[in-house]
Design an enzyme around this catalytic site. Structure first.
Site, PDB file in Angstrom:
ATOM      1  N   ASP A   8     -10.338  -5.352  -0.964  1.00  0.00           N
ATOM      2  CA  ASP A   8      -9.457  -5.164   0.218  1.00  0.00           C
ATOM      3  C   ASP A   8     -10.061  -4.097   1.096  1.00  0.00           C
ATOM      4  O   ASP A   8     -10.690  -3.166   0.956  1.00  0.00           O
ATOM      5  CB  ASP A   8      -8.334  -4.256  -0.756  1.00  0.00           C
ATOM      6  CG  ASP A   8      -7.302  -3.414   0.051  1.00  0.00           C
ATOM      7  OD1 ASP A   8      -7.059  -4.040   1.106  1.00  0.00           O
ATOM      8  OD2 ASP A   8      -6.581  -2.836  -0.620  1.00  0.00           O
ATOM      9  N   ASP A  14       1.017  -1.322  -0.079  1.00  0.00           N
ATOM     10  CA  ASP A  14      -0.011  -0.043  -0.083  1.00  0.00           C
ATOM     11  C   ASP A  14       1.008   1.356   0.036  1.00  0.00           C
ATOM     12  O   ASP A  14       1.748   1.353   1.025  1.00  0.00           O
ATOM     13  CB  ASP A  14      -0.871   0.100   1.297  1.00  0.00           C
ATOM     14  CG  ASP A  14      -1.977  -1.235   1.122  1.00  0.00           C
ATOM     15  OD1 ASP A  14      -2.927  -1.074   0.411  1.00  0.00           O
ATOM     16  OD2 ASP A  14      -2.009  -1.890   1.979  1.00  0.00           O
TER      17      ASP A  14
END
Ligand code: DX5
Ligand code: ZN
Length: 204
Positions: A165, A32
């Protein structure tokens, strides 16, 4: 269903957490990256990411939560990731979709909970993956938003993989396993003391 593990939240150090993920049977390492613009949080020191990730033995699943991905894509391509996923809500995603494809990297498009599949249908032909966000991006450990599940059936599955996600744990994944190609999970795994058993619970 494959499991992609995010290390945005961890207990001790980032290095140790990555190492522990690499020692599991996880299918991908989910990376991320946040610029402080597309989302409030910022962790976009690319040299550090490249240093941390250059020798990893799992395919990388890079998630760019950034407003202008151009330089990120250019720099991160050196890692030969499996996927680079950009957010659909930025300006001109097609420019970056093409940039990722030019590097022969699989391209993903992430959609926030309030972005419809209809809005991204024009990109279907270029995509390898759609990442349905089940939280608003920006931090790990948030609560799963169940409404987004309806989006799965609107995605053509002939060539596009579907991943989800945010807030994924053994409860929220229960009815989804057969419908997802990949699930991304962070705090459920990395805040536990036994990564492998948490991964097994997601797959079970
Ligand atoms: C959210 C990130 C996610 C998140 C997943 O902004 O894109 O990848 O870190 O972590 P959990 O599983 O804790 O929601
Ligand atoms: Zn992510």
């Amino acid at each position: 269903m494959k499991v992609s593990v995010s290390f945005l939240k961890y207990q001790n150090s980032k290095e140790e957490t990555i190492k522990k993920i690499l020692d599991t049977s996880a299918d991908y390492l989910h990376v991320d990256i946040m610029d402080g613009l597309f989302v409030k949080e910022k962790n976009d020191n690319l040299d550090e990411f490249i240093y941390l990730l250059k020798n990893v033995n799992k395919p990388l699943d890079i998630h760019l939560m950034v407003l202008n991905p151009k330089e990120y894509i250019d720099k991160l391509s050196i890692l030969k990731p499996e996927f680079i996923t950009i957010q659909a809500e930025i300006l001109n995603p097609l420019v970056y979709i093409k940039q990722i494809k030019d590097y022969h990297i699989k391209v993903g498009l992430a959609i926030n909970p309030n972005t419809s599949i209809e809005k991204i249908a024009k990109y279907f032909e270029y995509l390898d993956l759609i990442l349905i966000m089940s939280v608003y991006p920006g931090s790990g450990g948030q609560k799963f938003i169940p409404d987004v599940i309806n989006k799965i059936k609107e995605i053509p599955r002939d060539h596009i993989l579907v991943s989800m996600d945010g807030g994924i744990n053994d409860e929220t994944i229960k009815n989804l396993k057969n419908d997802l190609d990949i699930c991304v999970s962070g705090s459920f795994i990395c805040l536990s003391n036994d990564y492998e058993s948490q991964i097994a619970k997601l797959r079970k």
